[in-house]
Design an enzyme around this catalytic site. Sequence first.
Site, PDB file in Angstrom:
ATOM      1  N   GLN A  73      52.021  72.139  53.010  1.00 54.18           N
ATOM      2  CA  GLN A  73      50.964  71.310  52.407  1.00 54.18           C
ATOM      3  C   GLN A  73      50.166  72.084  51.351  1.00 54.18           C
ATOM      4  OE1 GLN A  73      50.129  68.160  52.396  1.00 54.18           O
ATOM      5  NE2 GLN A  73      51.729  67.512  53.800  1.00 54.18           N
ATOM      6  N   SER A  74      50.805  73.052  50.729  1.00 54.67           N
ATOM      7  CA  SER A  74      50.124  73.883  49.724  1.00 54.67           C
ATOM      8  C   SER A  74      49.568  73.059  48.560  1.00 54.67           C
ATOM      9  CB  SER A  74      51.133  74.901  49.183  1.00 54.67           C
ATOM     10  OG  SER A  74      50.638  75.507  48.007  1.00 54.67           O
TER      11      SER A  74
END
Length: 329
Positions: A73-74
Amino acid sequence: MEMPRKLTIANLPTNIEHLKRLSSELGNVDIYLKRDDQTGTEVSGNKIRKLEFAIAEAIDNGYDTLITCGAVQSNHARATAAAAAKIGLKCHLILRGSNEDVFEGNYFLDGLFGASIDIVGSDDFNNIDELLKNKQAELESKGRKGYILPIGASNGIGGFGYFHAMNEILEQEKALGIHFDAIVTTVGSAGTFAGLLYANTFTKNDAVVYGINISADREYFADETKKIIAEMNEYTGENISLSYDEIPIIDGYAGRGYGLSTKEEIDFIKYIASLEGVALDPVYTGKAFYGLYNEIKKGNLSNHKNILFIHTGGIFGWKAEQRDIIKNF
Ligand SMILES: *Cc1c(COP(=O)(O)O)cnc(C)c1O
Protein backbone atom coordinates in the site's frame (compact mmCIF):
# COMPACT_ATOMS: atom_id res chain seq x y z
CA MET A 1 23.78 27.53 -4.05
CA GLU A 2 22.08 26.07 -7.09
CA MET A 3 19.34 23.53 -6.56
CA PRO A 4 18.99 20.59 -8.97
CA ARG A 5 16.33 21.00 -11.67
CA LYS A 6 12.78 19.96 -10.82
CA LEU A 7 9.68 19.11 -12.83
CA THR A 8 6.36 20.86 -12.22
CA ILE A 9 3.77 18.21 -11.46
CA ALA A 10 2.47 19.00 -7.97
CA ASN A 11 0.02 21.77 -7.11
CA LEU A 12 2.34 24.10 -5.24
CA PRO A 13 2.48 25.94 -2.95
CA THR A 14 0.21 23.88 -0.71
CA ASN A 15 -2.02 25.75 1.72
CA ILE A 16 -1.31 26.35 5.37
CA GLU A 17 -4.37 26.09 7.62
CA HIS A 18 -4.82 27.10 11.24
CA LEU A 19 -6.45 24.40 13.36
CA LYS A 20 -8.50 26.78 15.50
CA ARG A 21 -10.52 24.40 17.60
CA LEU A 22 -7.65 22.04 18.32
CA SER A 23 -5.43 25.00 19.26
CA SER A 24 -7.96 26.41 21.69
CA GLU A 25 -8.51 22.97 23.22
CA LEU A 26 -4.78 22.60 23.81
CA GLY A 27 -4.33 26.22 24.96
CA ASN A 28 -1.22 28.45 24.70
CA VAL A 29 -0.27 27.04 21.32
CA ASP A 30 -1.33 27.51 17.71
CA ILE A 31 -1.25 24.46 15.49
CA TYR A 32 -1.07 24.86 11.73
CA LEU A 33 -1.20 22.25 8.99
CA LYS A 34 0.66 22.39 5.71
CA ARG A 35 -1.57 20.53 3.31
CA ASP A 36 0.90 18.40 1.41
CA ASP A 37 -1.90 15.87 1.20
CA GLN A 38 -3.24 18.31 -1.42
CA THR A 39 -0.27 18.25 -3.82
CA GLY A 40 -2.60 16.67 -6.35
CA THR A 41 -5.28 14.03 -6.69
CA GLU A 42 -3.41 11.13 -8.30
CA VAL A 43 -0.04 12.21 -6.88
CA SER A 44 -1.44 13.20 -3.46
CA GLY A 45 1.04 13.45 -0.60
CA ASN A 46 4.68 14.21 0.08
CA LYS A 47 6.32 11.82 -2.39
CA ILE A 48 5.61 13.93 -5.45
CA ARG A 49 7.80 16.73 -4.10
CA LYS A 50 10.76 14.34 -4.02
CA LEU A 51 9.80 12.79 -7.35
CA GLU A 52 9.80 16.19 -9.07
CA PHE A 53 13.56 16.31 -8.52
CA ALA A 54 14.31 12.60 -8.93
CA ILE A 55 12.36 12.23 -12.18
CA ALA A 56 13.96 15.36 -13.62
CA GLU A 57 17.32 13.69 -12.97
CA ALA A 58 16.06 10.50 -14.65
CA ILE A 59 14.84 12.37 -17.74
CA ASP A 60 18.00 14.48 -18.01
CA ASN A 61 20.04 11.27 -18.08
CA GLY A 62 17.95 9.54 -20.72
CA TYR A 63 16.09 6.98 -18.60
CA ASP A 64 12.75 5.69 -19.92
CA THR A 65 11.48 3.65 -16.95
CA LEU A 66 11.15 4.35 -13.23
CA ILE A 67 11.82 1.35 -10.98
CA THR A 68 10.90 1.59 -7.32
CA CYS A 69 9.64 -0.36 -4.34
CA GLY A 70 7.62 -0.21 -1.15
CA ALA A 71 4.96 -1.92 0.90
CA VAL A 72 1.93 -3.12 -1.06
CA GLN A 73 0.00 0.00 0.00
CA SER A 74 2.97 2.32 -0.57
CA ASN A 75 1.98 5.92 -1.22
CA HIS A 76 5.38 6.43 -2.81
CA ALA A 77 4.87 3.59 -5.30
CA ARG A 78 1.45 4.98 -6.27
CA ALA A 79 2.77 8.53 -6.66
CA THR A 80 5.62 7.20 -8.82
CA ALA A 81 3.21 5.22 -11.02
CA ALA A 82 0.96 8.28 -11.39
CA ALA A 83 3.85 10.66 -12.12
CA ALA A 84 5.35 8.25 -14.66
CA ALA A 85 2.03 8.09 -16.52
CA LYS A 86 1.67 11.88 -16.38
CA ILE A 87 4.97 12.46 -18.13
CA GLY A 88 5.03 9.42 -20.40
CA LEU A 89 7.61 7.21 -18.71
CA LYS A 90 7.14 3.53 -17.91
CA CYS A 91 7.05 2.33 -14.31
CA HIS A 92 7.90 -0.94 -12.60
CA LEU A 93 7.09 -1.55 -8.94
CA ILE A 94 8.39 -4.22 -6.57
CA LEU A 95 5.94 -4.36 -3.67
CA ARG A 96 6.24 -6.22 -0.38
CA GLY A 97 3.05 -8.21 0.06
CA SER A 98 1.35 -11.51 -0.60
CA ASN A 99 -1.26 -13.01 -2.90
CA GLU A 100 -3.81 -12.35 -0.18
CA ASP A 101 -3.46 -8.58 -0.47
CA VAL A 102 -6.69 -7.06 -1.73
CA PHE A 103 -6.38 -5.13 -4.99
CA GLU A 104 -7.54 -1.81 -3.50
CA GLY A 105 -6.27 1.60 -2.44
CA ASN A 106 -2.79 2.49 -3.62
CA TYR A 107 -2.19 -1.00 -5.01
CA PHE A 108 -5.25 -0.69 -7.23
CA LEU A 109 -4.17 2.77 -8.41
CA ASP A 110 -0.69 1.43 -9.29
CA GLY A 111 -2.40 -0.94 -11.71
CA LEU A 112 -4.75 1.75 -12.97
CA PHE A 113 -1.79 3.97 -13.88
CA GLY A 114 -0.35 1.11 -15.92
CA ALA A 115 2.64 0.21 -13.75
CA SER A 116 3.93 -3.34 -14.03
CA ILE A 117 4.04 -4.89 -10.57
CA ASP A 118 5.94 -7.71 -8.86
CA ILE A 119 4.61 -8.73 -5.44
CA VAL A 120 7.31 -10.30 -3.28
CA GLY A 121 7.23 -11.72 0.24
CA SER A 122 9.03 -10.13 3.21
CA ASP A 123 12.00 -12.50 3.01
CA ASP A 124 12.70 -11.73 -0.63
CA PHE A 125 12.10 -8.05 0.03
CA ASN A 126 15.08 -8.09 2.43
CA ASN A 127 17.21 -8.24 -0.72
CA ILE A 128 15.38 -5.40 -2.39
CA ASP A 129 18.54 -3.68 -3.65
CA GLU A 130 19.40 -6.81 -5.59
CA LEU A 131 15.84 -7.18 -6.90
CA LEU A 132 15.85 -3.59 -8.15
CA LYS A 133 19.21 -4.10 -9.90
CA ASN A 134 18.03 -7.36 -11.46
CA LYS A 135 15.03 -5.57 -12.90
CA GLN A 136 17.27 -2.83 -14.22
CA ALA A 137 19.52 -5.41 -15.90
CA GLU A 138 16.50 -7.19 -17.38
CA LEU A 139 15.26 -3.92 -18.89
CA GLU A 140 18.72 -3.14 -20.20
CA SER A 141 18.81 -6.45 -22.05
CA LYS A 142 15.67 -5.25 -23.85
CA GLY A 143 17.26 -1.94 -24.78
CA ARG A 144 15.52 0.06 -22.06
CA LYS A 145 16.98 2.21 -19.34
CA GLY A 146 15.61 1.87 -15.81
CA TYR A 147 16.15 4.56 -13.17
CA ILE A 148 16.07 3.14 -9.63
CA LEU A 149 14.40 5.16 -6.89
CA PRO A 150 14.95 3.92 -3.34
CA ILE A 151 12.08 3.33 -0.93
CA GLY A 152 10.18 6.58 -0.35
CA ALA A 153 12.44 8.39 -2.86
CA SER A 154 14.44 9.14 0.27
CA ASN A 155 17.90 9.96 -0.99
CA GLY A 156 19.94 13.04 -1.80
CA ILE A 157 18.03 14.11 -4.90
CA GLY A 158 14.64 13.40 -3.29
CA GLY A 159 15.59 15.49 -0.26
CA PHE A 160 15.44 18.63 -2.40
CA GLY A 161 11.68 18.23 -2.55
CA TYR A 162 11.58 19.32 1.05
CA PHE A 163 14.25 21.96 0.62
CA HIS A 164 11.83 23.44 -1.90
CA ALA A 165 8.98 23.00 0.60
CA MET A 166 10.97 24.86 3.26
CA ASN A 167 11.49 27.78 0.87
CA GLU A 168 7.74 27.75 0.33
CA ILE A 169 7.12 27.83 4.09
CA LEU A 170 9.48 30.79 4.55
CA GLU A 171 7.59 32.70 1.83
CA GLN A 172 4.24 31.81 3.38
CA GLU A 173 5.42 32.99 6.78
CA LYS A 174 5.96 36.45 5.32
CA ALA A 175 2.57 36.50 3.61
CA LEU A 176 0.77 35.26 6.74
CA GLY A 177 2.76 37.34 9.22
CA ILE A 178 3.46 34.24 11.34
CA HIS A 179 6.74 32.66 12.33
CA PHE A 180 6.65 28.91 12.90
CA ASP A 181 9.02 28.10 15.74
CA ALA A 182 8.52 24.36 15.31
CA ILE A 183 7.98 22.36 12.12
CA VAL A 184 6.94 18.77 12.66
CA THR A 185 6.80 15.90 10.20
CA THR A 186 6.36 12.15 10.10
CA VAL A 187 9.46 10.03 9.61
CA GLY A 188 8.82 6.95 7.46
CA SER A 189 12.01 6.72 5.39
CA ALA A 190 13.42 10.09 6.54
CA GLY A 191 13.60 11.94 3.21
CA THR A 192 11.01 14.55 4.14
CA PHE A 193 12.59 15.16 7.53
CA ALA A 194 16.15 15.25 6.17
CA GLY A 195 15.18 17.71 3.43
CA LEU A 196 13.47 20.06 5.88
CA LEU A 197 16.33 19.82 8.35
CA TYR A 198 18.89 20.46 5.62
CA ALA A 199 17.04 23.54 4.39
CA ASN A 200 16.42 24.79 7.92
CA THR A 201 20.15 24.58 8.63
CA PHE A 202 21.19 26.05 5.28
CA THR A 203 18.82 29.03 5.56
CA LYS A 204 19.76 29.54 9.24
CA ASN A 205 16.06 29.51 10.08
CA ASP A 206 15.59 29.36 13.85
CA ALA A 207 12.69 26.88 13.88
CA VAL A 208 13.19 23.45 15.40
CA VAL A 209 12.40 20.76 12.82
CA TYR A 210 11.09 17.67 14.60
CA GLY A 211 10.54 14.24 13.12
CA ILE A 212 8.25 11.65 14.69
CA ASN A 213 9.08 8.12 13.59
CA ILE A 214 6.29 5.66 12.83
CA SER A 215 8.46 2.56 12.76
CA ALA A 216 11.93 1.41 13.93
CA ASP A 217 13.60 3.85 16.37
CA ARG A 218 15.35 7.18 16.73
CA GLU A 219 18.86 5.80 16.27
CA TYR A 220 18.02 4.07 13.00
CA PHE A 221 16.40 7.17 11.53
CA ALA A 222 19.11 9.55 12.79
CA ASP A 223 21.57 7.46 10.74
CA GLU A 224 19.28 7.51 7.70
CA THR A 225 18.91 11.28 8.07
CA LYS A 226 22.69 11.75 8.20
CA LYS A 227 23.10 9.64 5.06
CA ILE A 228 20.55 11.69 3.10
CA ILE A 229 22.10 14.97 4.28
CA ALA A 230 25.53 13.76 3.13
CA GLU A 231 24.07 12.87 -0.29
CA MET A 232 22.45 16.30 -0.57
CA ASN A 233 25.88 17.87 0.06
CA GLU A 234 27.13 16.09 -3.07
CA TYR A 235 24.64 18.11 -5.13
CA THR A 236 25.06 21.45 -3.36
CA GLY A 237 28.77 21.40 -2.65
CA GLU A 238 27.91 22.44 0.91
CA ASN A 239 29.30 20.67 3.93
CA ILE A 240 26.30 20.41 6.22
CA SER A 241 26.71 17.81 8.91
CA LEU A 242 24.59 17.37 12.03
CA SER A 243 25.38 15.48 15.20
CA TYR A 244 22.97 13.00 16.73
CA ASP A 245 21.77 15.68 19.19
CA GLU A 246 21.03 18.07 16.33
CA ILE A 247 18.61 15.58 14.77
CA PRO A 248 15.45 15.94 16.86
CA ILE A 249 13.50 12.78 16.31
CA ILE A 250 10.76 12.12 18.85
CA ASP A 251 10.54 8.38 19.42
CA GLY A 252 7.73 6.44 21.11
CA TYR A 253 4.79 6.67 18.71
CA ALA A 254 5.36 3.72 16.36
CA GLY A 255 2.68 1.86 18.33
CA ARG A 256 2.19 -1.70 17.09
CA GLY A 257 4.61 -1.13 14.21
CA TYR A 258 4.47 -0.28 10.53
CA GLY A 259 0.97 -0.35 9.07
CA LEU A 260 -0.64 -1.54 12.31
CA SER A 261 -2.96 0.67 14.35
CA THR A 262 -3.96 0.90 17.99
CA LYS A 263 -7.44 1.86 19.16
CA GLU A 264 -6.00 5.08 20.63
CA GLU A 265 -4.56 6.08 17.26
CA ILE A 266 -7.79 5.40 15.42
CA ASP A 267 -9.80 7.24 18.11
CA PHE A 268 -7.46 10.19 17.68
CA ILE A 269 -7.85 10.20 13.88
CA LYS A 270 -11.63 10.20 14.36
CA TYR A 271 -11.33 13.04 16.90
CA ILE A 272 -9.31 15.27 14.54
CA ALA A 273 -11.55 14.42 11.58
CA SER A 274 -14.71 15.46 13.42
CA LEU A 275 -13.12 18.45 15.20
CA GLU A 276 -11.36 20.00 12.19
CA GLY A 277 -12.61 18.24 9.04
CA VAL A 278 -9.13 16.89 8.35
CA ALA A 279 -8.52 13.25 7.43
CA LEU A 280 -5.22 11.90 8.69
CA ASP A 281 -4.03 8.46 7.59
CA PRO A 282 -3.50 5.45 9.87
CA VAL A 283 0.03 4.52 8.75
CA TYR A 284 1.87 7.84 8.93
CA THR A 285 0.22 11.14 9.81
CA GLY A 286 -2.29 9.65 12.26
CA LYS A 287 0.55 8.29 14.39
CA ALA A 288 2.82 11.30 14.11
CA PHE A 289 0.09 13.86 14.79
CA TYR A 290 -1.04 11.74 17.73
CA GLY A 291 2.57 11.93 18.91
CA LEU A 292 2.66 15.71 18.51
CA TYR A 293 -0.62 16.05 20.41
CA ASN A 294 0.68 13.91 23.28
CA GLU A 295 3.99 15.78 23.46
CA ILE A 296 2.10 19.08 23.70
CA LYS A 297 -0.19 17.68 26.40
CA LYS A 298 2.83 16.47 28.37
CA GLY A 299 4.32 19.98 28.19
CA ASN A 300 7.38 18.80 26.25
CA LEU A 301 6.89 21.43 23.54
CA SER A 302 5.81 24.32 25.78
CA ASN A 303 8.66 26.49 24.43
CA HIS A 304 6.88 26.62 21.05
CA LYS A 305 4.05 29.00 20.20
CA ASN A 306 3.36 28.35 16.50
CA ILE A 307 3.71 24.74 15.43
CA LEU A 308 3.44 23.69 11.79
CA PHE A 309 2.67 20.03 11.11
CA ILE A 310 3.19 18.77 7.57
CA HIS A 311 0.20 16.71 6.45
CA THR A 312 2.11 14.36 4.18
CA GLY A 313 -0.99 12.60 2.77
CA GLY A 314 -1.87 8.92 2.78
CA ILE A 315 -5.57 9.16 2.01
CA PHE A 316 -5.45 6.07 -0.26
CA GLY A 317 -3.79 3.98 2.44
CA TRP A 318 -6.96 3.23 4.34
CA LYS A 319 -7.50 -0.51 4.29
CA ALA A 320 -10.47 -2.77 4.86
CA GLU A 321 -9.22 -3.74 8.31
CA GLN A 322 -9.08 -0.13 9.44
CA ARG A 323 -12.44 0.69 7.96
CA ASP A 324 -13.76 -2.10 10.17
CA ILE A 325 -12.28 -0.45 13.25
CA ILE A 326 -14.00 2.81 12.40
CA LYS A 327 -17.35 1.06 11.92
CA ASN A 328 -17.26 0.01 15.55
CA PHE A 329 -17.28 3.52 17.00
C1 LIG B 1 6.06 8.24 2.93
C2 LIG B 1 5.12 8.97 3.81
C3 LIG B 1 5.57 9.65 4.95
C4 LIG B 1 6.99 9.60 5.40
O1 LIG B 1 7.84 10.40 4.63
P1 LIG B 1 9.35 9.96 4.47
O2 LIG B 1 9.95 11.02 3.66
O3 LIG B 1 9.35 8.61 3.84
O4 LIG B 1 9.93 9.89 5.86
C5 LIG B 1 4.67 10.35 5.71
N1 LIG B 1 3.36 10.37 5.38
C6 LIG B 1 2.89 9.73 4.32
C7 LIG B 1 1.44 9.78 4.05
C8 LIG B 1 3.75 9.01 3.48
O5 LIG B 1 3.26 8.37 2.43
